[in-house]
Motif scaffolding. Sequence first.
Motif, PDB file in Angstrom:
ATOM      1  N   GLU B 192       0.839  -1.205   0.000  1.00 42.55           N
ATOM      2  CA  GLU B 192       0.000   0.000   0.000  1.00 42.55           C
ATOM      3  C   GLU B 192       0.868   1.247   0.000  1.00 42.55           C
ATOM      4  O   GLU B 192       0.620   2.192  -0.743  1.00 42.55           O
ATOM      5  CB  GLU B 192      -0.906   0.010   1.236  1.00 42.55           C
ATOM      6  CG  GLU B 192      -2.359  -0.322   0.912  1.00 42.55           C
ATOM      7  CD  GLU B 192      -3.151  -0.605   2.170  1.00 42.55           C
ATOM      8  OE1 GLU B 192      -3.021   0.181   3.135  1.00 42.55           O
ATOM      9  OE2 GLU B 192      -3.866  -1.628   2.193  1.00 42.55           O
ATOM     10  N   ARG B 193       1.907   1.226   0.821  1.00 44.60           N
ATOM     11  CA  ARG B 193       2.816   2.375   0.880  1.00 44.60           C
ATOM     12  C   ARG B 193       3.471   2.589  -0.478  1.00 44.60           C
ATOM     13  O   ARG B 193       3.652   3.722  -0.921  1.00 44.60           O
ATOM     14  CB  ARG B 193       3.893   2.145   1.949  1.00 44.60           C
ATOM     15  CG  ARG B 193       3.497   2.703   3.316  1.00 44.60           C
ATOM     16  CD  ARG B 193       4.619   2.509   4.316  1.00 44.60           C
ATOM     17  NE  ARG B 193       4.534   1.222   4.978  1.00 44.60           N
ATOM     18  CZ  ARG B 193       5.535   0.358   5.072  1.00 44.60           C
ATOM     19  NH1 ARG B 193       6.702   0.629   4.500  1.00 44.60           N
ATOM     20  NH2 ARG B 193       5.378  -0.778   5.705  1.00 44.60           N
ATOM     21  N   GLU B 195       2.224   1.812  -3.413  1.00 47.04           N
ATOM     22  CA  GLU B 195       1.203   2.372  -4.293  1.00 47.04           C
ATOM     23  C   GLU B 195       1.062   3.860  -4.041  1.00 47.04           C
ATOM     24  O   GLU B 195       1.020   4.662  -4.968  1.00 47.04           O
ATOM     25  CB  GLU B 195      -0.147   1.669  -4.058  1.00 47.04           C
ATOM     26  CG  GLU B 195      -0.225   0.288  -4.668  1.00 47.04           C
ATOM     27  CD  GLU B 195       0.003   0.300  -6.181  1.00 47.04           C
ATOM     28  OE1 GLU B 195      -0.625   1.138  -6.861  1.00 47.04           O
ATOM     29  OE2 GLU B 195       0.823  -0.499  -6.670  1.00 47.04           O
ATOM     30  N   ALA B 196       1.012   4.213  -2.752  1.00 47.70           N
ATOM     31  CA  ALA B 196       0.849   5.615  -2.376  1.00 47.70           C
ATOM     32  C   ALA B 196       2.027   6.433  -2.887  1.00 47.70           C
ATOM     33  O   ALA B 196       1.865   7.533  -3.415  1.00 47.70           O
ATOM     34  CB  ALA B 196       0.727   5.736  -0.856  1.00 47.70           C
ATOM     35  N   ALA B 199       1.639   7.163  -6.441  1.00 52.02           N
ATOM     36  CA  ALA B 199       0.590   8.123  -6.728  1.00 52.02           C
ATOM     37  C   ALA B 199       1.113   9.551  -6.618  1.00 52.02           C
ATOM     38  O   ALA B 199       0.777  10.407  -7.429  1.00 52.02           O
ATOM     39  CB  ALA B 199      -0.599   7.915  -5.796  1.00 52.02           C
ATOM     40  N   ALA B 204       6.652  11.572  -1.512  1.00 49.68           N
ATOM     41  CA  ALA B 204       6.867  10.355  -0.738  1.00 49.68           C
ATOM     42  C   ALA B 204       8.296  10.169  -0.242  1.00 49.68           C
ATOM     43  O   ALA B 204       9.233  10.099  -1.033  1.00 49.68           O
ATOM     44  CB  ALA B 204       6.478   9.146  -1.586  1.00 49.68           C
TER      45      ALA B 204
END
Lengths: 132, 226
Positions: B192-193, B195-196, B199, B204
């Motif tokens: 998930e991290r 993916e974030a 994005a 990040a």
Amino acid sequence: MTRQRHPLVLVMAAILLEMFVIFAAPPALAEYADVVLNRVAEAAGMRPVIFPHWFHRIRFRCKVCHAELGFKMRAGANQIKMTDIIDGRFCGACHDGETAWSVENCDLCHSGKAGLPPGIFGGHETLGPGRW
Amino acid sequence: MNRCTAIMFVRLPCVPFTRFAKCLLVLMLVVARPSPADERIWAPIAKDGLRDPNGPAVKVLQQPADALTPLSPDTAGNQVRWVRALKEGQINPRASLRQPLVSEKYDKDVLLNLNGGMPVVRFPHSIHNEWLDCSNCHDHLFKKQRGASKISMFLILQGEQCGVCHGAVAFPLTECARCHSVKRTDAMAELEREEAAKALPSAAPLSPPAPTNERAPSPKKEGKGK
């Protein structure tokens, strides 16, 4: 019947049993990842060839043999002829008297027992891929 | 040292002096062992079942114990933790013979087995690329896209996929936890991290990877397969 057995016999039996557990010799087993090459060697009157991975991987990374020199990663898949080796291919890329000792030392490579089948061997816990 | 405990647990009813005898045996065992920390034993060359014990080579070849004892210990395979031996500079194997292979650097870990019952597998490219070339795996064993190759434990145990090397030359398949090393929840959070981070690429910060817990989930299915 069992109750009346002499204690000394039991003590001796126990000691023998424990000695066996403690001092039993390690089983005679090939070092993990040793390869036997014997497609043609024995038929031509030489001992089978034993290739020790543990010895070579201390000195060379896998890619030297399996990418640069083109050894296929399947025991028995490489059709190696002695003439190739003398011409500097396969083992002969290194065993040329410069990188490693030369082909004259026949017995160091041709060191196996008679009748060994080609394949990968290994003592510790597994016997090679697909064999348990 | 678990043999000593085993000896002390052996019970012999109605026999005098057994405790004394057992203590003596344990003492002998402790004295006889060179060092209790290192119980690794390698078969000598002449008794390895492969070499002709009457041939000239057995006197000349190096004994595995001489070469492998100084290296980082392990319990399986060659009983050497090759990854550590390399990282700590105990060995310095050459990466090329004549001209160095030119291949790009690639260090990303790949998480595999996201839907199974076993812990998630962390495949480390960094460790593999120290030893191997991309062409040893890509593309005949695995595609260069996560999830594109159908990897299965059954095929691995048959000596395919990861099992081409693991179980033959690299550490054997008995070490389940060394591959199945990440808790499922941690793996999901890591993905998930990632993916974030994709994005919003600018903001990040580099997130730390999920912790691997090698010892933890004790595998219940040892010896699965054949």
